[in-house]
Design a protein around this motif. Sequence first.
Motif, PDB file in Angstrom:
ATOM      1  N   PHE A 168       0.654  -1.184  -0.054  1.00  0.00           N
ATOM      2  CA  PHE A 168      -0.014   0.196   0.072  1.00  0.00           C
ATOM      3  C   PHE A 168       0.906   1.248   0.052  1.00  0.00           C
ATOM      4  CE2 PHE A 168      -2.371   3.462   1.904  1.00  0.00           C
ATOM      5  CZ  PHE A 168      -3.474   3.368   1.112  1.00  0.00           C
ATOM      6  N   GLN A 169       1.974   1.161   0.780  1.00  0.00           N
ATOM      7  CA  GLN A 169       2.825   2.369   0.935  1.00  0.00           C
ATOM      8  C   GLN A 169       3.644   2.663  -0.301  1.00  0.00           C
ATOM      9  OE1 GLN A 169       4.753   2.472   4.656  1.00  0.00           O
ATOM     10  NE2 GLN A 169       6.370   3.874   3.822  1.00  0.00           N
ATOM     11  N   LYS A 170       4.013   1.619  -0.950  1.00  0.00           N
ATOM     12  CA  LYS A 170       4.708   1.768  -2.113  1.00  0.00           C
ATOM     13  C   LYS A 170       3.630   2.262  -3.116  1.00  0.00           C
ATOM     14  CE  LYS A 170       7.546  -0.983  -5.443  1.00  0.00           C
ATOM     15  NZ  LYS A 170       7.140  -0.057  -6.619  1.00  0.00           N
ATOM     16  N   LYS A 171       2.718   1.753  -3.388  1.00  0.00           N
ATOM     17  CA  LYS A 171       1.522   2.137  -4.165  1.00  0.00           C
ATOM     18  C   LYS A 171       1.385   3.595  -4.320  1.00  0.00           C
ATOM     19  CE  LYS A 171      -3.116   1.762  -5.149  1.00  0.00           C
ATOM     20  NZ  LYS A 171      -4.433   1.041  -4.909  1.00  0.00           N
ATOM     21  N   MET A 172       0.961   4.175  -2.944  1.00  0.00           N
ATOM     22  CA  MET A 172       0.603   5.511  -2.724  1.00  0.00           C
ATOM     23  C   MET A 172       1.867   6.418  -3.109  1.00  0.00           C
ATOM     24  SD  MET A 172      -2.487   5.646  -1.816  1.00  0.00           S
ATOM     25  CE  MET A 172      -2.459   7.447  -1.594  1.00  0.00           C
ATOM     26  N   LEU A 173       2.891   5.940  -2.686  1.00  0.00           N
ATOM     27  CA  LEU A 173       4.453   6.806  -3.116  1.00  0.00           C
ATOM     28  C   LEU A 173       4.609   6.893  -4.297  1.00  0.00           C
ATOM     29  CD1 LEU A 173       6.322   6.052   0.167  1.00  0.00           C
ATOM     30  CD2 LEU A 173       5.050   8.007  -0.104  1.00  0.00           C
ATOM     31  N   ASP A 174       4.292   5.846  -4.945  1.00  0.00           N
ATOM     32  CA  ASP A 174       4.817   5.686  -6.426  1.00  0.00           C
ATOM     33  C   ASP A 174       3.652   6.513  -6.976  1.00  0.00           C
ATOM     34  OD1 ASP A 174       6.768   4.001  -5.912  1.00  0.00           O
ATOM     35  OD2 ASP A 174       5.823   2.190  -6.995  1.00  0.00           O
ATOM     36  N   SER A 175       2.581   6.699  -6.664  1.00  0.00           N
ATOM     37  CA  SER A 175       1.450   7.631  -7.510  1.00  0.00           C
ATOM     38  C   SER A 175       1.727   9.206  -7.427  1.00  0.00           C
ATOM     39  CB  SER A 175       0.014   7.553  -6.920  1.00  0.00           C
ATOM     40  OG  SER A 175       0.017   8.139  -5.485  1.00  0.00           O
ATOM     41  N   GLY A 176       2.760   9.518  -6.668  1.00  0.00           N
ATOM     42  CA  GLY A 176       3.197  10.829  -6.883  1.00  0.00           C
ATOM     43  C   GLY A 176       2.295  11.963  -6.388  1.00  0.00           C
ATOM     44  N   VAL A 177       1.236  11.382  -5.744  1.00  0.00           N
ATOM     45  CA  VAL A 177       0.319  12.386  -5.306  1.00  0.00           C
ATOM     46  C   VAL A 177       0.595  13.082  -3.980  1.00  0.00           C
ATOM     47  CG1 VAL A 177      -1.447  11.907  -7.048  1.00  0.00           C
ATOM     48  CG2 VAL A 177      -1.443  10.783  -4.721  1.00  0.00           C
ATOM     49  N   LEU A 178       1.266  12.225  -3.157  1.00  0.00           N
ATOM     50  CA  LEU A 178       1.321  12.528  -1.809  1.00  0.00           C
ATOM     51  C   LEU A 178       2.729  13.483  -1.643  1.00  0.00           C
ATOM     52  CD1 LEU A 178       0.731   9.171   0.134  1.00  0.00           C
ATOM     53  CD2 LEU A 178      -0.907  11.355   0.021  1.00  0.00           C
ATOM     54  N   GLU A 179       2.674  14.478  -0.637  1.00  0.00           N
ATOM     55  CA  GLU A 179       3.726  15.177  -0.269  1.00  0.00           C
ATOM     56  C   GLU A 179       4.209  14.792   0.970  1.00  0.00           C
ATOM     57  OE1 GLU A 179       4.867  19.860  -0.038  1.00  0.00           O
ATOM     58  OE2 GLU A 179       3.105  19.351  -0.555  1.00  0.00           O
ATOM     59  N   ARG A 180       5.423  14.439   1.234  1.00  0.00           N
ATOM     60  CA  ARG A 180       5.710  14.202   2.906  1.00  0.00           C
ATOM     61  C   ARG A 180       6.381  15.447   3.753  1.00  0.00           C
ATOM     62  NH1 ARG A 180      10.107   9.272   4.008  1.00  0.00           N
ATOM     63  NH2 ARG A 180      11.762  10.979   3.998  1.00  0.00           N
ATOM     64  N   LEU A 181       5.991  15.492   4.618  1.00  0.00           N
ATOM     65  CA  LEU A 181       6.108  16.764   5.354  1.00  0.00           C
ATOM     66  C   LEU A 181       7.285  16.304   6.376  1.00  0.00           C
ATOM     67  CD1 LEU A 181       2.638  17.979   6.329  1.00  0.00           C
ATOM     68  CD2 LEU A 181       3.904  18.439   4.585  1.00  0.00           C
ATOM     69  N   GLU A 182       8.041  17.504   6.526  1.00  0.00           N
ATOM     70  CA  GLU A 182       9.281  17.608   7.377  1.00  0.00           C
ATOM     71  C   GLU A 182       8.659  17.063   8.767  1.00  0.00           C
ATOM     72  OE1 GLU A 182      12.563  17.721   6.883  1.00  0.00           O
ATOM     73  OE2 GLU A 182      11.918  17.665   4.868  1.00  0.00           O
ATOM     74  N   LYS A 183       9.403  16.178   9.642  1.00  0.00           N
ATOM     75  CA  LYS A 183       9.230  15.834  10.921  1.00  0.00           C
ATOM     76  C   LYS A 183       9.637  16.777  11.865  1.00  0.00           C
ATOM     77  CE  LYS A 183       9.605  10.861  11.287  1.00  0.00           C
ATOM     78  NZ  LYS A 183      10.335   9.739  12.031  1.00  0.00           N
ATOM     79  N   LYS A 184       9.024  17.306  12.940  1.00  0.00           N
ATOM     80  CA  LYS A 184       9.404  18.353  13.617  1.00  0.00           C
ATOM     81  C   LYS A 184      10.458  17.586  14.679  1.00  0.00           C
ATOM     82  CE  LYS A 184       5.892  21.764  13.813  1.00  0.00           C
ATOM     83  NZ  LYS A 184       4.361  21.791  14.484  1.00  0.00           N
ATOM     84  N   THR A 193      11.415  16.697  17.889  1.00  0.00           N
ATOM     85  CA  THR A 193      11.176  16.422  19.467  1.00  0.00           C
ATOM     86  C   THR A 193      11.985  15.289  20.058  1.00  0.00           C
ATOM     87  OG1 THR A 193       9.573  14.565  19.190  1.00  0.00           O
ATOM     88  CG2 THR A 193       8.740  16.945  18.617  1.00  0.00           C
ATOM     89  N   GLY A 194      12.071  15.054  21.228  1.00  0.00           N
ATOM     90  CA  GLY A 194      12.817  13.924  22.011  1.00  0.00           C
ATOM     91  C   GLY A 194      12.256  12.888  21.287  1.00  0.00           C
ATOM     92  N   ALA A 195      11.234  12.388  20.897  1.00  0.00           N
ATOM     93  CA  ALA A 195      10.787  11.058  20.412  1.00  0.00           C
ATOM     94  C   ALA A 195      10.460  11.220  18.800  1.00  0.00           C
ATOM     95  CB  ALA A 195       9.452  10.856  21.052  1.00  0.00           C
ATOM     96  N   ALA A 196      11.263  12.024  18.350  1.00  0.00           N
ATOM     97  CA  ALA A 196      11.116  12.351  16.879  1.00  0.00           C
ATOM     98  C   ALA A 196      11.258  10.995  15.958  1.00  0.00           C
ATOM     99  CB  ALA A 196      11.931  13.256  16.284  1.00  0.00           C
ATOM    100  N   ASN A 197      12.167  10.204  16.064  1.00  0.00           N
ATOM    101  CA  ASN A 197      12.462   9.191  15.471  1.00  0.00           C
ATOM    102  C   ASN A 197      11.196   7.997  15.453  1.00  0.00           C
ATOM    103  OD1 ASN A 197      13.260   8.350  17.968  1.00  0.00           O
ATOM    104  ND2 ASN A 197      14.987   7.186  16.957  1.00  0.00           N
ATOM    105  N   LYS A 198      10.595   8.314  16.580  1.00  0.00           N
ATOM    106  CA  LYS A 198       9.426   7.422  16.599  1.00  0.00           C
ATOM    107  C   LYS A 198       8.206   7.816  15.936  1.00  0.00           C
ATOM    108  CE  LYS A 198      10.922   4.689  20.731  1.00  0.00           C
ATOM    109  NZ  LYS A 198      10.805   4.388  22.223  1.00  0.00           N
ATOM    110  N   ALA A 199       8.089   9.053  15.726  1.00  0.00           N
ATOM    111  CA  ALA A 199       6.937   9.681  15.296  1.00  0.00           C
ATOM    112  C   ALA A 199       6.686   9.359  13.841  1.00  0.00           C
ATOM    113  CB  ALA A 199       6.659  10.851  15.427  1.00  0.00           C
ATOM    114  N   PRO A 200       5.516   9.028  13.381  1.00  0.00           N
ATOM    115  CA  PRO A 200       5.233   8.616  11.924  1.00  0.00           C
ATOM    116  C   PRO A 200       5.289  10.011  11.120  1.00  0.00           C
ATOM    117  CG  PRO A 200       3.346   8.554  12.894  1.00  0.00           C
ATOM    118  CD  PRO A 200       4.262   8.989  14.003  1.00  0.00           C
ATOM    119  N   TYR A 201       5.764   9.749   9.889  1.00  0.00           N
ATOM    120  CA  TYR A 201       5.861  10.845   9.007  1.00  0.00           C
ATOM    121  C   TYR A 201       4.429  11.420   8.733  1.00  0.00           C
ATOM    122  CZ  TYR A 201      10.764  10.651   7.429  1.00  0.00           C
ATOM    123  OH  TYR A 201      11.981  10.924   7.455  1.00  0.00           O
TER     124      TYR A 201
END
Lengths: 256, 256
Positions: free
Chosen positions: B224-240, B242-250
């Motif tokens: 699912f993730q591959k298909k959505m990303l391949d479609s090119g319609v999603l823009e990934r936002l920068e993670k803010k 925080t202390g737990a940044a690497n655990k927060a999802p994009y």
Amino acid sequence: MKRTLKPIFAINFDEKQIKMTQLDIENYIPHLSIDCVIFGYEAKTLKVLISKHKLGQGSWVLPGGYIRKTESIDAAASRILKERTDLENIFLEQFKVFGAENRIIGSNIRENLKSELEQTFGEENANWMTSRFVCIGYYALVDIRKVNPQNGQLDDYLEWRSINEIPEMIHDHNEILQCGLETLRQHLDQKLIGFKLLPETFTMKEIQELYEAVYAKPFAMNNFQKKMLDSGVLERLEKKFTGAANKAPYLYRFRS
Amino acid sequence: MKRTLKPIFAINFDEKQIKMTQLDIENYIPHLSIDCVIFGYEAKTLKVLISKHKLGQGSWVLPGGYIRKTESIDAAASRILKERTDLENIFLEQFKVFGAENRIIGSNIRENLKSELEQTFGEENANWMTSRFVCIGYYALVDIRKVNPQNGQLDDYLEWRSINEIPEMIHDHNEILQCGLETLRQHLDQKLIGFKLLPETFTMKEIQELYEAVYAKPFAMNNFQKKMLDSGVLERLEKKFTGAANKAPYLYRFRS
């Protein structure tokens, strides 16, 4: 099939036919019509059956008609297609409703047409026929060799035209045709309905040519062949043994 | 939002409102109606806004209405949606015309409804409202949190119902809803309109949950993730950070 246009005000309508129409109007749903994009395929060309109108200074129109109060919209579309093509059990599907408020009323051509219709059908019928209409677009696929085009009451003649040579038509009929063509392109793949435009058996080259005519672009042969075979809808027929058997292409047909 | 059904013959209609409707009928196209399948998404559930009718012994119906002689069918659908949801600029599209000849006339419920309508609106209006109607189905996608459901003249109340808990509705309204749902499933992929059901930003998990609710089946996460990303319609936002940044999802949003 093509005939010379007659002068607009010298049309000899069949008196009986006109009377029937005058009586008939009450049996039809007002403000709702059906227009048909009838596709056929011939000589590697996708064609549409269009009508040269007796009135409206010889406008080109899509074949269409009205819906009886006692028939479903699908039955109405089948009847209209039967009247024009002399064929029954045609593949047909609605594809869109065209309902802009000014698609007919706003048209200058319609105003001219109205006075012509008044002379022929009387004021009440002319008002009915030139009132606002919401139009349901249907597209149909026919075997062009089996069609025996029949003039409707207001057709001067019907003509098969390549989709590359469609003239300017009345109202929004060019838009309706274009939308029908886009639907055919989508459905050709999704619903695998292409075989309705081909003879019962065909070569891979022939079906590729059909696809190329519909999509108006070439396809790479190997990719196309793989895609068609992978889809699982084609059945490959045995080659008959002849002296040149190994040079003859395979024949296919659609699995039923 | 849910209220107790009132007895059928003890409805206090606003007198002025009824009078307006009586005058209004002449301004609408007869025999042609619009019914709406209004989709919203909430708590991992796809929902549809349906109406409990004041008449017809409390039948469930899809929100619908008639088309003014001076408005396009799309404008009519927008107006009907605005009347029921209090929202403007809703995403909506026609998906099919329902035109069986007996879709209303043949219904027993309709006969009961007719006598109720006669008492309320008079014979002429009741005849008009219970004559044969061809119905154009529209589907709409709304942000459920922004909707403020408004009763139409004949709604007892409106209710969001999960697509798994749709009651039996009047006439062919269950068929219309089902057809709207199938169209949504097709268009969710083809036209990538899913974001109209989501907040502005969302996680990959959230959009997958939406797809799973619409299609009523699970998707494999990696595919699912591959298909959505391949479609090119999603823009990934920068993670803010925080202390737990690497655990927060994009977070993602749709490219406009």
